[in-house]
Design a protein around this motif. Structure first.
Motif, PDB file in Angstrom:
ATOM      1  N   THR A  84       0.849  -1.195   0.000  1.00  0.00           N
ATOM      2  CA  THR A  84       0.000   0.000   0.000  1.00  0.00           C
ATOM      3  C   THR A  84       0.889   1.252   0.000  1.00  0.00           C
ATOM      4  OG1 THR A  84      -0.062  -0.169   2.395  1.00  0.00           O
ATOM      5  CG2 THR A  84      -1.982  -1.002   1.209  1.00  0.00           C
ATOM      6  N   TYR A  87       2.870   4.371   0.987  1.00  0.00           N
ATOM      7  CA  TYR A  87       3.345   4.661   2.347  1.00  0.00           C
ATOM      8  C   TYR A  87       4.398   5.751   2.349  1.00  0.00           C
ATOM      9  CZ  TYR A  87       7.547   2.088   1.077  1.00  0.00           C
ATOM     10  OH  TYR A  87       8.703   1.689   0.445  1.00  0.00           O
ATOM     11  N   CYS A 135       3.196  13.259   2.933  1.00  0.00           N
ATOM     12  CA  CYS A 135       1.999  12.407   2.790  1.00  0.00           C
ATOM     13  C   CYS A 135       1.178  12.897   1.594  1.00  0.00           C
ATOM     14  CB  CYS A 135       1.132  12.455   4.047  1.00  0.00           C
ATOM     15  SG  CYS A 135       1.895  11.682   5.473  1.00  0.00           S
ATOM     16  N   LEU A 145      -1.405  10.226  -0.152  1.00  0.00           N
ATOM     17  CA  LEU A 145      -2.047   9.394   0.881  1.00  0.00           C
ATOM     18  C   LEU A 145      -3.375  10.005   1.303  1.00  0.00           C
ATOM     19  CD1 LEU A 145       0.608   8.186   3.488  1.00  0.00           C
ATOM     20  CD2 LEU A 145      -0.120   7.155   1.358  1.00  0.00           C
ATOM     21  N   TRP A 198      -7.399   9.295   3.329  1.00  0.00           N
ATOM     22  CA  TRP A 198      -7.900   8.844   4.634  1.00  0.00           C
ATOM     23  C   TRP A 198      -8.799   7.643   4.411  1.00  0.00           C
ATOM     24  CZ3 TRP A 198      -5.404  11.339   8.340  1.00  0.00           C
ATOM     25  CH2 TRP A 198      -4.915  12.616   8.051  1.00  0.00           C
ATOM     26  N   ARG A 204      -5.847   6.357   7.281  1.00  0.00           N
ATOM     27  CA  ARG A 204      -4.456   5.912   7.200  1.00  0.00           C
ATOM     28  C   ARG A 204      -4.108   5.067   8.413  1.00  0.00           C
ATOM     29  NH1 ARG A 204      -1.845  11.909   6.529  1.00  0.00           N
ATOM     30  NH2 ARG A 204      -2.824  12.308   4.516  1.00  0.00           N
ATOM     31  N   LYS A 254      -5.538   3.495  13.491  1.00  0.00           N
ATOM     32  CA  LYS A 254      -6.150   3.862  12.220  1.00  0.00           C
ATOM     33  C   LYS A 254      -6.661   5.293  12.393  1.00  0.00           C
ATOM     34  CE  LYS A 254      -9.669   2.190   9.000  1.00  0.00           C
ATOM     35  NZ  LYS A 254     -10.653   1.131   8.743  1.00  0.00           N
ATOM     36  N   PHE A 274      -4.802  11.643  13.295  1.00  0.00           N
ATOM     37  CA  PHE A 274      -3.466  11.370  12.766  1.00  0.00           C
ATOM     38  C   PHE A 274      -2.380  11.888  13.728  1.00  0.00           C
ATOM     39  CE2 PHE A 274       0.124  12.792  10.000  1.00  0.00           C
ATOM     40  CZ  PHE A 274       0.542  11.537   9.604  1.00  0.00           C
ATOM     41  N   ILE A 312       3.654   5.393   7.850  1.00  0.00           N
ATOM     42  CA  ILE A 312       2.299   5.913   7.627  1.00  0.00           C
ATOM     43  C   ILE A 312       1.840   5.308   6.309  1.00  0.00           C
ATOM     44  CG2 ILE A 312       0.923   8.010   7.306  1.00  0.00           C
ATOM     45  CD1 ILE A 312       3.681   9.437   8.363  1.00  0.00           C
ATOM     46  N   GLU A 313       0.696   4.644   6.298  1.00  0.00           N
ATOM     47  CA  GLU A 313       0.275   4.028   5.037  1.00  0.00           C
ATOM     48  C   GLU A 313      -1.226   4.120   4.827  1.00  0.00           C
ATOM     49  OE1 GLU A 313       1.722  -0.016   5.854  1.00  0.00           O
ATOM     50  OE2 GLU A 313      -0.367  -0.639   5.741  1.00  0.00           O
ATOM     51  N   GLU A 314      -1.605   4.057   3.582  1.00  0.00           N
ATOM     52  CA  GLU A 314      -3.020   4.148   3.241  1.00  0.00           C
ATOM     53  C   GLU A 314      -3.742   2.890   3.716  1.00  0.00           C
ATOM     54  OE1 GLU A 314      -3.723   6.470  -0.284  1.00  0.00           O
ATOM     55  OE2 GLU A 314      -4.812   4.729  -1.040  1.00  0.00           O
ATOM     56  N   ALA A 315      -4.951   3.065   4.222  1.00  0.00           N
ATOM     57  CA  ALA A 315      -5.733   1.915   4.685  1.00  0.00           C
ATOM     58  C   ALA A 315      -6.429   1.244   3.509  1.00  0.00           C
ATOM     59  CB  ALA A 315      -6.766   2.362   5.706  1.00  0.00           C
TER      60      ALA A 315
END
Ligand code: ADP
Ligand code: MG
Length: 368
Positions: free
Chosen positions: A155, A157, A176, A181, A183, A185, A200, A207, A223-226
């Motif tokens: 994903t 990041y 970000c 990126l 939301w 995250r 999350k 955040f 930090i990564e996208e959900a």
């Protein structure tokens, strides 16, 4: 080691990580599962403070929830190979022969290359990944860097050092944004496990809170996208240069994500579907990505490779555990049981891989 003798295996457990208690449970299962006609076990318990206990004290500690803080009972001599172990015997130390080390230590100081480095210095074969594979597998940022470089889907990041976050939050936010990126995250300490310090975040305020929490656990943050409502698919991998995969399984739980509470506190065991209900092509893709992920990090011995499968059908590699939970009810063994490999056969194979890797490395030319 002569053929008529049992192989003597030192099983290390407990240790200085947050997963100390899990390690004791894994070691209890492993010691119970090793074939006593083939192997003689030397238990070595490590306390939360990092003290290594004598085999006698360690046997007692194996029955405890937590290793007691007792006197140090073993010493090691670098380079001495099978004769490296010395054990306290009253006022003196006695040499004790061992053929192999099985580090049953999860997380920090167990899965991160440190204990593997000690085994290398002692010149004793050891079960599981080597120094580099362990260190890369433990660091969620470096693992993603290597996988992304090798074209394995992870994903989107960004990483940030705690010092940077504390001095210039704006710079992290800009990075970000540049990476696109959105939301929600996920924010994770780079080196952690069991979902500790992971949150999350659905908006900026959450955040900031998530970053501050992760910064308590590590000096580096991922930090990564959900992936929205993903299916969590896990697969076992064992071997050396030619790894083999188990069947894939799916973990199901009743929370927003698989957090610490769901893993250890909720009282309900997560539901595991083994094998996972997947089309043949998806299973093939999982096996292919798992083997590529293994080779990219230069892994050995064993690993549990975890994926997130989005409801749009996209498959993302999430993480690898080089010493996955190993109690008789753990996902890793159950995935192998699903592939027709029993618990004690799995242990036999891990020991054989450790011996094979050691012998290959012994035969290499060393540049002085
Ligand atoms: N990018 C993501 N999208 C959706 N869920 C995620 C994502 N990253 C982590 N999670 C959730 O958080 C859990 C813990 O994250 P993980 O990276 O596996 O850390 P740990 O090493 O602590 O297990 C995962 O099992 C999953 O439920
Ligand atoms: Mg995980």
């Amino acid at each position: 080691m002569s053929n008529d003798k049992k192989m003597k295996i030192a099983v290390l457990f407990g240790g200085r990580s947050a997963e100390h208690e899990v390690s004791i449970r894994s070691a209890r299962s492993i010691i119970g599962g090793l074939n006593k006609d083939e192997y003689e076990i030397v238990p070595i318990a490590i306390s939360r403070k990092g003290v290594w206990l004598s085999p006698e004290d360690s046997l007692q500690a194996l029955q405890c929830e937590r290793v007691p803080e007792l006197e140090c009972g073993v010493w090691f001599t670098p380079g001495a190979g099978e004769e490296a172990l010395r054990v306290r015997a009253g006022e003196t130390m006695q040499s004790m022969h061992i053929d192999m080390i099985f580090p049953v230590l999860h997380g920090t100081f167990g899965e991160d290359g440190t204990i593997q480095g000690l085994c290398e210095m002692l010149n004793i074969p050891y079960v599981g990944a080597g120094v580099v594979g362990s260190a890369l597998g433990m660091d969620k940022v470096l693992a993603k860097d290597v996988w992304a470089f090798n074209g394995i889907p992870v994903t989107p990041y960004v990483s940030a050092l705690r010092t940077e976050w504390q001095s210039d939050q704006g710079a992290v936010m800009v990075r970000c944004k540049e990476k696109g990126l959105g939301w929600p995250r996920f924010v994770k300490p780079a080196n952690a496990g069991s979902s500790v310090g992971i949150s999350k975040a659905h908006n900026y305020a959450e955040f900031v809170e998530a970053m501050n929490l992760a910064a308590q656990y590590d000096r580096k943050i991922l930090i990564e996208e959900a992936v929205e409502s993903p299916r969590e698919i896990e697969i076992g991998v064992i071997g050396n240069d030619e790894p083999e995969c188990s069947v894939p399984g799916q973990i199901c739980y009743d929370r927003e994500f698989y957090d610490y509470e769901a893993k250890y506190l909720s009282g309900d065991d997560p539901i595991m579907h083994i094998p996972a209900d997947l089309p043949k092509e998806m299973t093939e893709m999982i096996v292919d990505f798992a083997k590529r992920a293994w080779r990219a990090l230069d892994l050995n011995g064993m690993g549990r490779v975890d994926f997130l499968l989005g409801n749009d059908g996209r498959l993302w590699l999430n993480e690898v555990n080089t010493l996955p939970g190993f109690t008789v009810i753990s996902m890793f063994n159950r995935l192998w049981a699903g592939a027709g490999v029993s618990y004690s056969e799995l242990l036999d194979r891990l020991i054989a891989y450790a011996q094979e890797r050691y012998e290959i490395r012994q035969g290499l030319n060393v540049i002085h």
